[in-house]
Scaffold this motif. Structure first.
Motif: not given
Length: 422
Positions: A81-96
């Motif tokens: 059905s298409g791509p599904a996000t399982v890990a969103d690293l933009s939610r990480l704490p800190g700079r990186h």
């Protein structure tokens, strides 16, 4: 006999980080690497968010920024059905808020160049450790052989095994190991990537098969799962059968699978998952894959190895300066790093048994018409995508550079590797 306060066996990420940190503590340290340079086909080219933070603390962030690399901020599964996000690293704490993919030779050269600025740091290439030197039960050094056949010994207060899952030091020290077993091995290969192809990390599973595509800029590094022990049988089927399997699983590869000219271009990773029940003996310590071989699930092996190295340097710097490293001190490294190692391996075992084993046995089809419940839950509540992102990119108990190793950003004259020379 030559002498060094600490001998680190293996010039991979764990060995180089440990050598650099100990040298910054004023410890005389010698890193022994059996190859003549770092220009090899590494499978683990990830630098995780916690390691990027460590580089900043060591003053190496600007130097790393000059190294060609790609950043990914999400991991996805490709369903019908298409791509599904399982890990969103933009939610990480800190700079990186990302993971960096960088040629590992560039990363190791950066660490080596930083080490060369320290008067107590020595890196010896073309030097393979062949055994341990002992006085009774205590390890007092290593025996080595250079590429041109010269043999010798180096005495040391401590020998650290950072030489991977097939560690010579680990074998010589006869440390007890607990093996967990795995249902799969991995075939690694690469194909060209187009500008309009998906970016980041993308997994695709079908009935009895699965692979992961890693965006490396102008090419995909691909990890294809095969049942444990079937490498020889699959190779007998030939390259055409292999290409057909890849195209059936990921049709967008159809116009580039001829880049794999023969199965000689496909490398086998013999997947292991094990852990020493004791990481040390008198005079010797194991870290990284030498202490705990990780499955490639999540690509977390390098991150854990680097974290081991930081913990070891933090704990051992002062005892090494005093020339007194007792077994009780060495035991502190395992106590500090056991929980993140055991939890991560536990998660890998769960994924192996609940998903990968059943996929390879043809019992589940993750990429089928329905969305698996765990993935559906992550789509319904995107905030939850930060949990797998944190576990992969940072992990439990991230280690930070000790005060003695921290530096302000400085200009480092980097060695620039030339892959075309190989």
């Amino acid at each position: 006999m030559e002498r060094s306060t600490c001998v680190v066996v293996g010039g991979g990420p764990a060995g180089m980080v440990l050598g650099l940190l100990l040298a910054r503590a004023g410890v005389e340290v010698t890193v022994l690497e059996k190859h003549n340079d770092f220009l090899r086909d590494f499978r683990g080219d990830t630098v995780h968010a916690s390691t990027l933070t460590l580089l900043d603390e060591l003053g190496l962030g600007p130097a790393f920024a000059e190294v060609p690399h790609q950043l990914i901020d999400r991991m996805r599964v490709l369903l019908n059905s298409g791509p599904a996000t399982v890990a969103d690293l933009s939610r990480l704490p800190g700079r990186h808020k990302h993971i960096a993919f960088v040629p590992q030779w560039d990363f190791l050269d950066l660490l080596a160049d930083a080490g060369k600025l320290e008067p107590t740091f020595s890196l010896r290439m073309n030097t393979a450790v062949t055994g341990l030197v002992k006085e009774g039960a205590k390890v007092t050094g290593v025996r080595y052989r250079t590429a041109d056949g010269v043999e010798g010994e180096i005495a040391a207060d401590l020998v650290v095994a950072a030489d991977g899952r097939s560690s010579t030091v680990r074998s010589e020290a006869r440390l007890p190991v607990r093996s967990f077993g795995t249902p799969m091995d991995v075939w690694w290969f690469r194909v060209p990537r187009r500008e309009d192809d998906p970016n980041g990390g993308l997994a695709r599973f079908g009935k009895s098969s699965g692979l992961v595509l890693l965006d490396r800029g102008d090419y995909f590094q691909i990890a294809f799962l095969i049942r444990k022990g079937t490498d020889g049988m699959l190779r007998e089927q030939g390259v055409e059968a292999f290409r057909e399997r890849m195209i059936a699983l990921v049709p967008l590869l159809a116009d580039r699978m001829d880049a794999v000219e023969s199965l000689d271009d496909v490398k086998l990773l013999d997947v292991k998952l094990d852990r020493l029940t004791r990481w040390h003996a008198d005079g010797v310590l194991c870290v990284g894959d030498a202490a705990h071989a990780m499955s490639p699930i999540g690509g977390v092996g390098i991150n854990l190895a680097v974290q081991d190295a930081v913990a070891a340097a933090t704990i051992l710097a002062a005892p090494l300066r005093r020339g007194r490293v007792t077994p009780s001190v060495l035991a502190k490294v395992r106590r500090r790093r056991w929980l993140p190692t055991a939890v991560t391996q536990g998660a890998q075992r769960l994924i192996q048994n609940a998903l990968l084993r059943r996929t390879l046995d043809g019992k589940v089809d993750v990429g089928g018409t329905g969305t698996p419940k765990p993935i559906a839950l992550l789509q319904r509540f995107p905030l939850l995508q930060g949990i797998p992102a944190y576990m992969v990119a940072i992990g439990l108990r991230p280690e930070h550079a000790p005060a003695f190793a921290r530096r302000e950003p400085a200009t480092i004259e980097r060695t620039k590797a030339d892959p075309s020379a190989k």
